[in-house]
Design an enzyme around this catalytic site. Structure first.
Site, short mmCIF file in Angstrom:
data_model
loop_
_atom_site.label_atom_id
_atom_site.label_comp_id
_atom_site.label_asym_id
_atom_site.label_seq_id
_atom_site.Cartn_x
_atom_site.Cartn_y
_atom_site.Cartn_z
CB SER A 205 -0.92 -0.04 1.26
OG SER A 205 -2.14 0.69 0.82
CG HIS A 338 -5.36 -2.68 0.85
ND1 HIS A 338 -4.57 -2.63 -0.27
CD2 HIS A 338 -4.95 -1.55 1.80
CE1 HIS A 338 -3.82 -1.75 -0.33
NE2 HIS A 338 -4.03 -0.98 0.83
C1 MCU Z 1 -2.74 2.31 -1.41
O1 MCU Z 1 -1.98 3.08 -0.65
C2 MCU Z 1 -2.81 3.89 0.20
C3 MCU Z 1 -3.68 5.19 -0.48
O2 MCU Z 1 -2.68 5.62 -1.54
C4 MCU Z 1 -4.26 5.73 0.58
O3 MCU Z 1 -5.17 6.70 -0.15
C5 MCU Z 1 -4.95 5.17 1.44
O4 MCU Z 1 -5.58 6.07 2.65
O5 MCU Z 1 -4.26 4.20 2.05
C6 MCU Z 1 -3.70 3.32 1.40
C7 MCU Z 1 -2.73 2.50 2.19
O6 MCU Z 1 -1.75 2.53 2.68
O7 MCU Z 1 -3.36 1.35 2.94
C8 MCU Z 1 -2.85 0.75 4.04
#
Ligand code: MCU
Length: 387
Positions: A205, A338
């Protein structure tokens, strides 16, 4: 009489030197094109319009991409600081780095490193992929190096303690600098058994964006394993904008700059006009090339499954042009939470780890998995075969 022998030799030597020097030196611009272009920038044209024809040209092209992406998105990636020392003991690798009278100390923990000459994966905040036996895990506390908790965390963390809170680097760049120092520390110490030629980097992420950027900036990384990095990682800004315009709930540059401090403040100027960036993220893959890269994605709208697929297809065109198509793959799959690694991506991950970290055979041929995404509609160039 004797001059007739010496002079031609002299002439050859004198003329040959500048030619070699010219070939070894790339012209790296300090200003970059900002012409609006909704298609992905051509990775095979220099900013001055000349063609990239050879692998040596491509190395120069990467230098200008690196300069542009630092100036427009990432901020400056500093080199090894002027003072540096490291220790390793009982699973803890520590370093102290100093610059301009300031210094910081930082540690990572290492597990699974028994034996001799072991490969390792540097895992941002711990690994969200299964790390096989025989590969050590280096747990890297990236938040400590550069905080990522909204706008108030801008310029906070050890990187900024050293370089100042006003440094242009966003958190992704600060973390990559830390990874570079971890490798310096491994090279400066013994007892950890790690072979620094076989190091991978992963994160999921937001940390996946970080792992991708670290693989791009740190050329001692043998394998990049960004997981579910989505926007700011494997997605291309331009394709995400086009998906957004089609009504998708997808993260774009205009949203990301307000959410967190992953990017340089310099990126704010492009947040609503990503189509004027000199590069896009297919070229982030190009910066990793020809080294190993396996991009793991999910099918969550916010991450931009069509954007990551199209972008990484374009990235693979770069690897193909370099004659190493199977040094990069992407595996996107849906129906899982996720950052929970699904079993149907295991064989793709295993193949890459085997080939790039364990030096055993791994069939990495043609791994392009994801939703339908017509890369041709986002590019207006064709990939040459670089000689
Ligand atoms: C996918 O990574 C991020 C994303 O860019 C953000 O918008 C969201 O808030 O969080 C994602 C993440 O890091 O989830 C753990």
């Amino acid at each position: 009489m004797k001059y007739s022998i010496i002079l031609p030799l002299l002439a050859t030597t004198v003329l040959a030197a500048p030619l070699e020097a010219r070939q070894a030196t790339c012209k790296v611009p300090t200003s970059f094109p900002t012409t609006a272009n909704s298609k992905l920038p051509n990775p095979f044209k220099f900013f001055d319009g000349t063609d990239v024809k050879t692998k040596a040209d491509f190395e120069c092209k990467n230098k200008e991409v690196l300069a542009a992406i630092q100036a427009q998105e990432l901020g400056t990636f500093p080199p090894k600081p002027s003072t540096f020392s490291a220790t390793y003991s009982g699973g803890t690798l520590s370093f102290t780095a100093g610059e301009g009278g300031k210094s910081i100390s930082f540690s990572v923990s290492i597990k699974g490193n028994s034996g001799s000459s072991v490969a390792a994966i540097i895992a941002y905040g711990g690994a969200s992929i299964p790390v096989p036996a025989g590969v050590a895990t280096i747990t890297f506390n990236n938040d400590q190096m550069g905080q990522q908790s909204g706008q108030s965390s801008r310029g906070k963390g050890k990187f900024y303690d050293l370089y100042g809170s006003g440094h242009s680097a966003g958190a992704l760049t600060a973390w990559a600098w830390g990874v570079d120092r971890v490798i310096d520390a491994l090279e400066a110490t013994t007892g950890h058994n790690i072979d620094t030629k076989r190091i991978g980097v992963t994160g999921c992420s937001r940390n996946g964006k970080g792992a991708f950027v670290a693989a791009a900036l740190v050329n001692r990384i043998a394998l990049g394993i960004p997981q579910e990095s989505g926007s700011g990682g494997a997605a291309c800004w331009r394709v995400s904008d086009s998906e957004k315009a089609k009504g998708k709930n997808i993260q774009t540059s205009s949203q990301i700059v307000g959410e967190n401090v992953w990017f340089s403040p310099a990126f704010n100027a492009f947040s609503t006009k990503a189509n004027t960036l000199a590069t896009d993220h297919h070229q982030l893959a190009g910066l990793v090339a020809p080294r190993g890269l396996i991009v793991i994605e999910n099918e969550i709208d916010w991450l931009g499954p069509v954007s990551t697929t199209a972008c990484m297809k374009a990235g693979r065109l770069i690897y193909k042009a370099l004659g190493v198509p199977d040094n990069m793959g992407f595996t996107g799959s849906g129906n899982h939470n996720h950052c929970s690694f699904p079993s149907n991506q295991q064989s793709d991950l295993t193949a890459y780890i085997n080939k790039f970290l364990l030096n055993t055979s791994g069939n990495t041929a043609n791994i392009e998995k994801g939703p339908a995404a017509d890369v041709a509609s986002y590019i207006d160039w064709t990939a040459p075969t670089l000689t």
